[in-house]
Enzyme design. Structure first.
Site, PDB file in Angstrom:
ATOM      1  N   HIS A 127       0.817  -1.225   0.000  1.00  0.00           N
ATOM      2  CA  HIS A 127       0.000   0.000   0.000  1.00  0.00           C
ATOM      3  C   HIS A 127       0.853   1.279   0.000  1.00  0.00           C
ATOM      4  O   HIS A 127       0.333   2.356  -0.288  1.00  0.00           O
ATOM      5  CB  HIS A 127      -0.920   0.035   1.217  1.00  0.00           C
ATOM      6  CG  HIS A 127      -1.946  -1.050   1.220  1.00  0.00           C
ATOM      7  ND1 HIS A 127      -2.845  -1.235   0.193  1.00  0.00           N
ATOM      8  CD2 HIS A 127      -2.210  -2.044   2.127  1.00  0.00           C
ATOM      9  CE1 HIS A 127      -3.621  -2.276   0.466  1.00  0.00           C
ATOM     10  NE2 HIS A 127      -3.245  -2.784   1.629  1.00  0.00           N
ATOM     11  N   ASP A 164      -2.972 -10.749  -2.280  1.00  0.00           N
ATOM     12  CA  ASP A 164      -3.506 -10.228  -1.026  1.00  0.00           C
ATOM     13  C   ASP A 164      -4.968  -9.830  -1.260  1.00  0.00           C
ATOM     14  O   ASP A 164      -5.325  -9.430  -2.359  1.00  0.00           O
ATOM     15  CB  ASP A 164      -2.677  -9.007  -0.606  1.00  0.00           C
ATOM     16  CG  ASP A 164      -3.020  -8.504   0.781  1.00  0.00           C
ATOM     17  OD1 ASP A 164      -2.280  -8.826   1.719  1.00  0.00           O
ATOM     18  OD2 ASP A 164      -4.037  -7.784   0.927  1.00  0.00           O
ATOM     19  N   HIS A 166      -6.458  -7.310  -0.337  1.00  0.00           N
ATOM     20  CA  HIS A 166      -6.563  -5.878  -0.624  1.00  0.00           C
ATOM     21  C   HIS A 166      -5.806  -5.541  -1.914  1.00  0.00           C
ATOM     22  O   HIS A 166      -4.796  -6.181  -2.226  1.00  0.00           O
ATOM     23  CB  HIS A 166      -5.958  -5.061   0.516  1.00  0.00           C
ATOM     24  CG  HIS A 166      -6.579  -5.325   1.850  1.00  0.00           C
ATOM     25  ND1 HIS A 166      -6.045  -6.230   2.751  1.00  0.00           N
ATOM     26  CD2 HIS A 166      -7.696  -4.818   2.433  1.00  0.00           C
ATOM     27  CE1 HIS A 166      -6.812  -6.261   3.840  1.00  0.00           C
ATOM     28  NE2 HIS A 166      -7.822  -5.422   3.670  1.00  0.00           N
ATOM     29  N   ASP A 252      -4.797 -12.840   3.830  1.00  0.00           N
ATOM     30  CA  ASP A 252      -5.978 -12.293   4.510  1.00  0.00           C
ATOM     31  C   ASP A 252      -7.283 -12.633   3.790  1.00  0.00           C
ATOM     32  O   ASP A 252      -8.352 -12.229   4.242  1.00  0.00           O
ATOM     33  CB  ASP A 252      -5.838 -10.772   4.726  1.00  0.00           C
ATOM     34  CG  ASP A 252      -5.145 -10.048   3.591  1.00  0.00           C
ATOM     35  OD1 ASP A 252      -4.934 -10.660   2.530  1.00  0.00           O
ATOM     36  OD2 ASP A 252      -4.819  -8.862   3.764  1.00  0.00           O
TER      37      ASP A 252
HETATM   38 ZN   LIG Z   1      -4.226  -7.266   2.771  1.00  0.00          ZN
END
Ligand SMILES: [Zn+2]
Length: 315
Positions: A127, A164, A166, A252
């Protein structure tokens, strides 16, 4: 069986994101325990993750941001809203080792010593953007790794696969206009970082067509993930012909992880590893470097990483 090079540093377990924070040192302890207790542990060579230099970090980040982060951490740190996490005195040195871990692996893999590498990097990185920390990430470990390989080795095409849950907004931004890096993300739609990773986001300028986003609905299971992988990801990678595959591996999406809201089983990560090895064998001489991103439920994380690495090692 093929040997795995694993780059580790104790600082990965010392950076403190804050009390009861899901991005905890226990995550890395769980991963390392899974490695040490695995049947294939004799096929793993553990080396110390080196520090990334200022120049290497500057491949991706604004030196002014990096300097400000160093000073902030040395002064004792604080809660950073954009990072949704605390930083403290150990956070900056840990981030240097997390960024350096990939570089440690890259040199051994590009010189042919190993084909596969893994680092349980913490803090995670995907990120982090040019001049700001974001989503538990300080430095974008995988982006620094990709640019380092492009600059140091005679490589023209790198694929970064990010599974991931995200979207890896920082990685996407770093290579948004770069055709030498194909960034592919399979992530949950309508989750942090929000309004990112849409199907229509495919890069810009010379990089147009070298970003592939595959947003998936919440509650996805293995089958949905794999159908999307086969339909969109496999042909894209085969068509591109990367010379090395880098992986932002987040666990996750595991069914035990309530942050992700997906329903992936531990076994999914074996199939992903199988797919990656087949794709890496096609054009990349089998080279796959994996850096840890998220994964916050300790049992799901340890199982996912264990199954994923076990399958890579089995070859
Ligand atoms: Zn994540």
């Amino acid at each position: 069986m093929q040997p795995l090079l694993l780059a580790y540093h104790e600082l990965f377990t010392i950076h403190d994101a804050g009390p009861d924070h899901p991005e905890s040192p226990e995550r890395i302890k769980a991963v390392m325990n899974a490695v040490k207790n695995a049947q294939w542990r004799d096929h793993v060579k553990i080396v110390e993750a080196r520090v990334a230099t200022e120049d290497e970090i500057a491949l991706i980040h604004d030196p002014k941001y990096v300097e400000a982060m160093r000073r902030l951490c040395e002064a004792g740190g604080q809660y950073l809203p954009s990072m949704e996490s605390n930083v403290g005195p150990e956070s900056y040195p840990a981030a240097l080792r997390a960024a350096g871990a990939g570089l440690t692996l890259a040199d051994s893999i590009m010189n042919g010593e190993f084909k596969i590498g893994f680092a349980p990097t913490r803090p995670p990185g995907h990120h982090a953007i040019y001049n700001r920390p974001m989503g538990f990430s300080i430095l974008n470990n995988i982006a620094i790794l990709a640019q380092y390989i492009l600059d140091k080795y005679n490589i023209e095409r790198i694929c970064i696969l990010d599974f991931d849950v995200h979207h890896g907004n920082g990685t996407e931004a770093a290579f948004w206009e770069e055709p030498k890096v194909l960034y592919i993300s399979l992530h949950r739609d309508n989750l942090f970082p929000y309004d990112k990773g849409r199907l229509k986001d495919t890069g810009n300028g010379e990089g147009e067509g070298f970003t592939l986003n595959v947003p998936l609905p919440s509650g996805c299971d293995d089958e949905t993930f794999l159908v999307a992988f086969d339909r969109y990801v496999t042909p894209k990678i085969l068509n591109y012909g990367p010379e090395i595959i880098l992986v932002s591996a987040g666990f996750d999406g595991h069914i035990r992880d309530i942050i992700g809201g997906m329903r992936y089983s531990s076994g999914l990560y074996e199939v992903i590893a199988d797919n990656l090895l087949a794709l890496a064998d096609a054009n990349a001489e089998g080279r796959v470097i994996t850096l840890l991103e998220g994964g916050y439920e300790l049992k799901g994380l340890a199982e996912g990483v264990g199954r994923y690495l076990g399958r890579l090692i089995k070859g």
